[in-house]
Design an enzyme around this catalytic site. Sequence first.
Site, mmCIF file in Angstrom:
data_model
loop_
_atom_site.group_PDB
_atom_site.id
_atom_site.type_symbol
_atom_site.label_atom_id
_atom_site.label_comp_id
_atom_site.label_asym_id
_atom_site.label_seq_id
_atom_site.Cartn_x
_atom_site.Cartn_y
_atom_site.Cartn_z
ATOM 1 C CG HIS A 55 41.364 35.617 27.701
ATOM 2 N ND1 HIS A 55 40.444 36.238 26.669
ATOM 3 C CD2 HIS A 55 41.212 34.280 27.661
ATOM 4 C CE1 HIS A 55 40.199 35.130 26.035
ATOM 5 N NE2 HIS A 55 40.323 34.003 26.614
ATOM 6 C CB SER A 92 41.787 31.259 26.752
ATOM 7 O OG SER A 92 41.319 30.996 28.082
#
Length: 138
Positions: free
Chosen positions: A117, A61
């Site tokens: 993230h 991610s």
Amino acid sequence: MESQTQVGITFGPTYLLKLYLAGAVGGSVFYLVHHALLAPSSKGKHMWSFDPSNVPGLGASGAVNAVMLLDIFLFPKKTLYFDFIIPVPAILLGIFLIGKDMLRIMEGDNRISGSAHLGGATVAAIAWARIRNGRFRF
């Protein structure tokens, strides 16, 4: 619909690979720092009693976020589709994604790593700043 990001088209596959790998490293570092310093301290443990073998982490991610957010930073007026349906300016989607990840961290969501993230987002921001200053190397 485009099959490649504009970043790959503009800077080439080598740059895209470097960005992806840097995003993976940045995401992993943010993830580990978050779990080492913030998560244990919330349970009343000393922050240095962290055991990295007990921290699960899986996914790309941070890497994907780095590529996606650099594309958004470079082309903020481009139209993207939220949930593949709703057309929105890229900059609004970028703000939403970063805000959602910050909220995940504040709420302690352990299903999706907001910290990984944000590590990828940080790599994208650094790459964007370097590109704006005329330094295209990563």
